[in-house]
Write a protein that holds these residues in place. Structure first.
Motif: not given
Length: 176
Positions: A129-146
């Motif tokens: 679950a942690i790894n999947d969630l980490l992969a998801q945020i890595e695929e999102i652009d700057f504004e989305g991550q922030i």
């Protein structure tokens, strides 16, 4: 509840960013702390760094200075209390901050992990679950991550300050 914004109005606006926040909220406390650690570990590579220069560290001396003097056990308990929104002195100090300063606190702690801040246990193994969630945020652009990080940070900590009711909610106009 935090003082910096109405929690009913999420900063993570797209469905993708809201999904990440929801999945984060489904993690247990220690998994949330691990995920935050891994996010900060990847800052500057696949995760956009939240600008520490946008923060005001002088507003959080207890969480930046005093905290670093505590034992590993005390530090971990404070982190857990903040994630759980418990009514404690440190959680209130965190909850009184705006999101940029809350993100700054996690940044300071992540930078000092294993040195003046309690580190990850040597035998810690990340979950799917942690790894999947980490992969998801890595695929999102700057504004989305922030927006995800601001939403998550803003939902932690404790404050008994409630948002001010709007005229539409009360039916009353403000008086001078």
């Amino acid at each position: 509840m935090t003082t910096s914004y109405n929690k009913n109005v999420a900063q993570a606006q797209s469905q993708k960013t809201r999904n990440v926040v929801e999945e984060f909220n489904a993690l247990d406390t220690d998994a949330k702390l691990a995920w935050l650690y891994f996010v900060y570990e990847k800052m500057g590579d696949t995760i956009t760094p939240a600008a520490p220069s946008a923060a005001e560290p002088e507003l959080a001396p207890m969480l930046v200075g005093d905290y670093l003097q505590l034992s590993d056990e005390e530090q971990l308990e404070i982190m857990r209390d903040i994630v759980k929104c418990k009514d404690t002195v440190y959680s209130r100090a965190y909850g009184a901050l705006k999101e940029n300063n809350q993100l700054f606190i996690w940044y300071v702690w992540a930078e000092a992990m294993g040195d003046t801040v309690v580190g990850m246990p040597d035998n810690y193994e990340s979950t799917e679950a942690i790894n999947d969630l980490l992969a998801q945020i890595e695929e999102i652009d700057f504004e989305g991550q922030i927006s995800i990080l601001r939403t998550i940070a803003g939902e932690m900590g404790y404050s008994d300050v409630k948002p001010i009711a709007t005229q539409a909610e009360t039916g009353k106009t403000s008086s001078l």
